[in-house]
Design a protein around this motif. Structure first.
Motif, PDB file in Angstrom:
ATOM      1  N   UNK A  20      36.448  30.608  46.224  1.00 33.80           N
ATOM      2  CA  UNK A  20      35.540  29.477  46.099  1.00 33.80           C
ATOM      3  C   UNK A  20      34.774  29.587  44.787  1.00 33.80           C
ATOM      4  N   UNK A  21      34.446  28.423  44.219  1.00 31.06           N
ATOM      5  CA  UNK A  21      33.646  28.383  43.001  1.00 31.06           C
ATOM      6  C   UNK A  21      32.255  27.859  43.303  1.00 31.06           C
ATOM      7  N   UNK A  22      31.225  28.567  42.825  1.00 32.89           N
ATOM      8  CA  UNK A  22      29.846  28.173  43.095  1.00 32.89           C
ATOM      9  C   UNK A  22      28.974  28.358  41.857  1.00 32.89           C
ATOM     10  N   UNK A  23      27.780  27.797  41.906  1.00 32.63           N
ATOM     11  CA  UNK A  23      26.764  28.075  40.898  1.00 32.63           C
ATOM     12  C   UNK A  23      26.179  29.460  41.173  1.00 32.63           C
ATOM     13  N   UNK A  24      25.501  30.010  40.188  1.00 36.55           N
ATOM     14  CA  UNK A  24      24.843  31.316  40.371  1.00 36.55           C
ATOM     15  C   UNK A  24      23.767  31.252  41.440  1.00 36.55           C
ATOM     16  N   UNK A  25      23.148  30.073  41.607  1.00 36.20           N
ATOM     17  CA  UNK A  25      22.079  29.917  42.601  1.00 36.20           C
ATOM     18  C   UNK A  25      22.597  30.185  44.014  1.00 36.20           C
ATOM     19  N   UNK A  26      23.865  29.880  44.260  1.00 36.84           N
ATOM     20  CA  UNK A  26      24.471  30.159  45.564  1.00 36.84           C
ATOM     21  C   UNK A  26      25.168  31.510  45.569  1.00 36.84           C
ATOM     22  N   UNK A  69      30.812  30.462  38.949  1.00 35.60           N
ATOM     23  CA  UNK A  69      31.048  31.782  39.538  1.00 35.60           C
ATOM     24  C   UNK A  69      32.212  31.700  40.527  1.00 35.60           C
ATOM     25  N   UNK A  70      33.173  32.586  40.370  1.00 37.28           N
ATOM     26  CA  UNK A  70      34.323  32.624  41.278  1.00 37.28           C
ATOM     27  C   UNK A  70      34.115  33.754  42.280  1.00 37.28           C
ATOM     28  N   UNK A  71      34.092  33.380  43.558  1.00 41.26           N
ATOM     29  CA  UNK A  71      33.922  34.373  44.621  1.00 41.26           C
ATOM     30  C   UNK A  71      35.226  34.564  45.376  1.00 41.26           C
ATOM     31  N   UNK A  72      35.554  35.837  45.635  1.00 40.53           N
ATOM     32  CA  UNK A  72      36.665  36.185  46.519  1.00 40.53           C
ATOM     33  C   UNK A  72      36.033  36.491  47.875  1.00 40.53           C
ATOM     34  N   UNK A  73      36.352  35.665  48.852  1.00 43.94           N
ATOM     35  CA  UNK A  73      35.760  35.788  50.181  1.00 43.94           C
ATOM     36  C   UNK A  73      36.823  36.334  51.127  1.00 43.94           C
ATOM     37  N   UNK A  74      36.627  37.556  51.607  1.00 48.10           N
ATOM     38  CA  UNK A  74      37.585  38.162  52.535  1.00 48.10           C
ATOM     39  C   UNK A  74      37.177  37.798  53.954  1.00 48.10           C
ATOM     40  N   UNK A  75      38.106  37.135  54.662  1.00 51.06           N
ATOM     41  CA  UNK A  75      37.826  36.759  56.047  1.00 51.06           C
ATOM     42  C   UNK A  75      38.883  37.377  56.963  1.00 51.06           C
ATOM     43  N   UNK A 154      32.490  39.243  43.569  1.00 56.25           N
ATOM     44  CA  UNK A 154      32.356  38.389  42.387  1.00 56.25           C
ATOM     45  C   UNK A 154      33.556  38.612  41.462  1.00 56.25           C
ATOM     46  N   UNK A 155      34.389  37.590  41.333  1.00 54.03           N
ATOM     47  CA  UNK A 155      35.558  37.698  40.454  1.00 54.03           C
ATOM     48  C   UNK A 155      35.311  37.087  39.075  1.00 54.03           C
ATOM     49  N   UNK A 156      34.084  36.662  38.821  1.00 54.33           N
ATOM     50  CA  UNK A 156      33.789  35.966  37.567  1.00 54.33           C
ATOM     51  C   UNK A 156      34.192  36.770  36.328  1.00 54.33           C
ATOM     52  N   UNK A 161      38.094  37.318  31.778  1.00 57.56           N
ATOM     53  CA  UNK A 161      39.077  38.152  31.076  1.00 57.56           C
ATOM     54  C   UNK A 161      40.451  37.485  31.051  1.00 57.56           C
ATOM     55  N   UNK A 162      40.902  36.997  32.214  1.00 58.13           N
ATOM     56  CA  UNK A 162      42.230  36.371  32.297  1.00 58.13           C
ATOM     57  C   UNK A 162      42.285  35.126  31.419  1.00 58.13           C
ATOM     58  N   UNK A 163      41.228  34.320  31.481  1.00 61.08           N
ATOM     59  CA  UNK A 163      41.195  33.088  30.685  1.00 61.08           C
ATOM     60  C   UNK A 163      41.181  33.396  29.192  1.00 61.08           C
ATOM     61  N   UNK A 164      40.459  34.429  28.812  1.00 65.24           N
ATOM     62  CA  UNK A 164      40.398  34.836  27.405  1.00 65.24           C
ATOM     63  C   UNK A 164      41.783  35.276  26.916  1.00 65.24           C
ATOM     64  N   UNK A 165      42.478  36.068  27.741  1.00 65.16           N
ATOM     65  CA  UNK A 165      43.833  36.498  27.367  1.00 65.16           C
ATOM     66  C   UNK A 165      44.749  35.283  27.218  1.00 65.16           C
ATOM     67  N   UNK A 166      44.618  34.337  28.116  1.00 66.36           N
ATOM     68  CA  UNK A 166      45.443  33.133  28.078  1.00 66.36           C
ATOM     69  C   UNK A 166      45.177  32.338  26.803  1.00 66.36           C
ATOM     70  N   UNK A 167      43.919  32.187  26.463  1.00 61.67           N
ATOM     71  CA  UNK A 167      43.566  31.423  25.251  1.00 61.67           C
ATOM     72  C   UNK A 167      44.050  32.120  23.983  1.00 61.67           C
ATOM     73  N   UNK A 168      44.178  33.445  24.048  1.00 62.07           N
ATOM     74  CA  UNK A 168      44.653  34.198  22.883  1.00 62.07           C
ATOM     75  C   UNK A 168      46.176  34.319  22.851  1.00 62.07           C
ATOM     76  N   UNK A 169      46.838  33.576  23.736  1.00 59.65           N
ATOM     77  CA  UNK A 169      48.303  33.555  23.736  1.00 59.65           C
ATOM     78  C   UNK A 169      48.940  34.763  24.403  1.00 59.65           C
ATOM     79  N   UNK A 170      48.167  35.487  25.204  1.00 59.85           N
ATOM     80  CA  UNK A 170      48.685  36.691  25.869  1.00 59.85           C
ATOM     81  C   UNK A 170      48.934  36.411  27.356  1.00 59.85           C
ATOM     82  N   UNK A 171      49.790  35.414  27.606  1.00 61.14           N
ATOM     83  CA  UNK A 171      50.030  34.968  28.989  1.00 61.14           C
ATOM     84  C   UNK A 171      50.615  36.081  29.860  1.00 61.14           C
TER      85      UNK A 171
END
Length: 196
Positions: A20-26, A69-75, A154-156, A161-171
């Motif tokens: 799930x994606x949330x604001x820092x407030x949540x 903020x990307x949260x990994x929620x284990x249920x 918190x996976x943020x 990191x993953x997005x940065x690698x992707x933008x730098x062409x390191x798929x």
């Protein structure tokens, strides 16, 4: 090619991870408490998704307002399967419903909604098979929070990191950091009414 409707997820014998994606407030109070607490809304539907890349598409890698903020929620798998056993598709499907009226009645009474959306590639392109989204209504949110959630992480930083690698062409390197997802063995009686 994968089946059009199947669940791919990071799971073990007892639990499954949804994103799930949330604001820092949540996110910050939830991470501190290990469960969702106010200002998280207990009065409206919350959507959980086992596909990491689908959420990345939806939140634009955490750049969308309110989803930074990307949260990994284990249920628990028990909770996950209970939710799906109560679920109704968000649109009429002849293979799953006797009639439009039958679907509409079920949908109006449903405490869980399921929607199938095209799965996404690392770069956000739509694929020919689908990813499940599960909407937990306000009638079941307390059960999700109080009984099903085992932990919240918190996976943020990983997303950045993953997005940065992707933008730098390191798929290829970016792919190595993705959460492992494999087909989830949902019991057939539960999956049948969800097009699985």
């Amino acid at each position: 090619m994968p089946s059009k409707h199947e669940i791919r997820a990071n799971y073990d014998g007892e639990s499954i991870v949804v994103y799930q994606g949330y604001s820092s407030a949540i996110a910050d109070p939830a991470l501190k408490a290990g469960r969702f607490v106010e200002p998280f809304s207990f009065g409206r539907m919350t959507w959980i998704k086992p596909s990491f890349l689908w959420l990345m598409h939806r939140s634009n890698w955490g750049n969308k307002s309110g989803q930074e903020r990307t949260l990994a929620v284990t249920i628990s798998r028990k909770g996950w399967e209970e939710a799906l056993s109560k679920a109704v598709l968000t649109s009429y499907e002849p293979k799953a419903h006797r009639s439009r009226d039958d679907w509409h009645r079920q949908f109006e009474d449903a405490v869980v909604h399921v929607q199938w959306d095209p799965e996404r590639t690392l770069r956000g392109a739509g694929l020919e098979y689908f990813s499940i989204q599960v909407g937990i209504s306000r009638h079941l949110i307390r059960t999700l929070v109080d009984e099903w959630i085992l932990k919240i992480e918190d996976l943020t930083p990983a997303v950045t990191k993953i997005h940065d690698l992707l933008r730098r062409g390191k798929a290829d390197e970016a792919k190595r950091h993705l959460p492992a997802e494999r087909i989830y063995p949902l019991p057939a009686p539960i999956g049948r009414h969800l097009l699985m």
